[in-house]
Design a protein around this motif. Structure first.
Motif, PDB file in Angstrom:
ATOM      1  N   ARG A 142     -42.339 147.118  30.687  1.00 53.86           N
ATOM      2  CA  ARG A 142     -43.529 146.461  31.240  1.00 53.86           C
ATOM      3  C   ARG A 142     -43.185 145.435  32.323  1.00 53.86           C
ATOM      4  NH1 ARG A 142     -47.880 143.586  27.391  1.00 53.86           N
ATOM      5  NH2 ARG A 142     -46.078 142.359  26.800  1.00 53.86           N
ATOM      6  N   CYS A 143     -42.316 144.473  32.028  1.00 50.31           N
ATOM      7  CA  CYS A 143     -42.048 143.404  33.006  1.00 50.31           C
ATOM      8  C   CYS A 143     -40.749 143.611  33.776  1.00 50.31           C
ATOM      9  CB  CYS A 143     -42.038 142.044  32.320  1.00 50.31           C
ATOM     10  SG  CYS A 143     -40.573 141.701  31.315  1.00 50.31           S
ATOM     11  N   ILE A 168     -37.659 144.055  20.996  1.00 53.59           N
ATOM     12  CA  ILE A 168     -38.784 143.744  21.878  1.00 53.59           C
ATOM     13  C   ILE A 168     -38.247 142.948  23.062  1.00 53.59           C
ATOM     14  CG2 ILE A 168     -40.464 143.736  19.998  1.00 53.59           C
ATOM     15  CD1 ILE A 168     -40.556 140.652  20.346  1.00 53.59           C
ATOM     16  N   CYS A 169     -38.985 142.966  24.138  1.00 52.82           N
ATOM     17  CA  CYS A 169     -38.582 142.233  25.327  1.00 52.82           C
ATOM     18  C   CYS A 169     -38.633 140.729  25.050  1.00 52.82           C
ATOM     19  CB  CYS A 169     -39.509 142.583  26.486  1.00 52.82           C
ATOM     20  SG  CYS A 169     -39.180 141.609  27.979  1.00 52.82           S
ATOM     21  N   GLN A 187     -49.354 139.724  29.094  1.00 49.68           N
ATOM     22  CA  GLN A 187     -49.936 140.796  29.896  1.00 49.68           C
ATOM     23  C   GLN A 187     -50.843 140.222  30.980  1.00 49.68           C
ATOM     24  OE1 GLN A 187     -49.293 144.269  29.716  1.00 49.68           O
ATOM     25  NE2 GLN A 187     -50.271 144.064  31.711  1.00 49.68           N
ATOM     26  N   CYS A 242     -36.975 146.135  29.941  1.00 53.53           N
ATOM     27  CA  CYS A 242     -38.354 146.224  29.455  1.00 53.53           C
ATOM     28  C   CYS A 242     -39.145 147.157  30.357  1.00 53.53           C
ATOM     29  CB  CYS A 242     -38.975 144.831  29.473  1.00 53.53           C
ATOM     30  SG  CYS A 242     -40.733 144.828  29.041  1.00 53.53           S
ATOM     31  N   CYS A 289     -41.563 139.241  27.661  1.00 50.19           N
ATOM     32  CA  CYS A 289     -43.006 139.535  27.552  1.00 50.19           C
ATOM     33  C   CYS A 289     -43.431 140.091  26.186  1.00 50.19           C
ATOM     34  CB  CYS A 289     -43.435 140.475  28.665  1.00 50.19           C
ATOM     35  SG  CYS A 289     -42.933 142.193  28.447  1.00 50.19           S
ATOM     36  N   THR A 310     -41.523 148.376  24.185  1.00 48.27           N
ATOM     37  CA  THR A 310     -40.815 149.524  24.738  1.00 48.27           C
ATOM     38  C   THR A 310     -39.695 149.034  25.641  1.00 48.27           C
ATOM     39  OG1 THR A 310     -42.852 150.818  24.674  1.00 48.27           O
ATOM     40  CG2 THR A 310     -41.049 151.687  26.002  1.00 48.27           C
ATOM     41  N   HIS A 314     -43.034 142.952  24.906  1.00 47.68           N
ATOM     42  CA  HIS A 314     -43.387 144.369  24.914  1.00 47.68           C
ATOM     43  C   HIS A 314     -42.429 145.126  23.997  1.00 47.68           C
ATOM     44  CE1 HIS A 314     -45.388 147.875  26.459  1.00 47.68           C
ATOM     45  NE2 HIS A 314     -44.262 148.386  26.964  1.00 47.68           N
TER      46      HIS A 314
END
Length: 92
Positions: A32-33, A4-5, A59, A30, A8, A12, A10
């Protein structure tokens, strides 16, 4: 291994680069971020539970972040930069 990141949390994470010597390191990012890290970095940069709390994101933090400005194009050559005054302006 579940990855996981660290910033954040996340789930993915993509591998964006791999060492030329197989199995030495990977560079992960990551989705997301956009935080990136090499797998050989210290645990405080690669594990969520050890990542500094003051730099962790949620988020909501990402949703409320101001837009990041684009980077202007670089001059084509140092001589062009001098001619346009870009170096002088950047120094002031």
């Amino acid at each position: 291994m579940t990855c996981i990141c660290p910033r954040c949390a996340h789930g993915t994470v993509a591998t964006v680069a791999t060492s030329p010597v197989p199995g030495v390191w990977d560079v992960l990012q990551c989705d997301r971020c956009r935080y990136m890290w090499r797998t050989t970095e210290p645990d405080r940069r690669t594990r969520r539970e050890l990542y500094p709390a003051e730099f962790r994101l949620t988020q909501a933090d990402l949703d409320d972040a101001p837009e990041v400005p684009s980077v202007p194009p670089a001059p084509s050559t140092p001589a062009t930069a001098r001619a346009t005054g870009a170096i002088r302006k950047a120094a002031s």
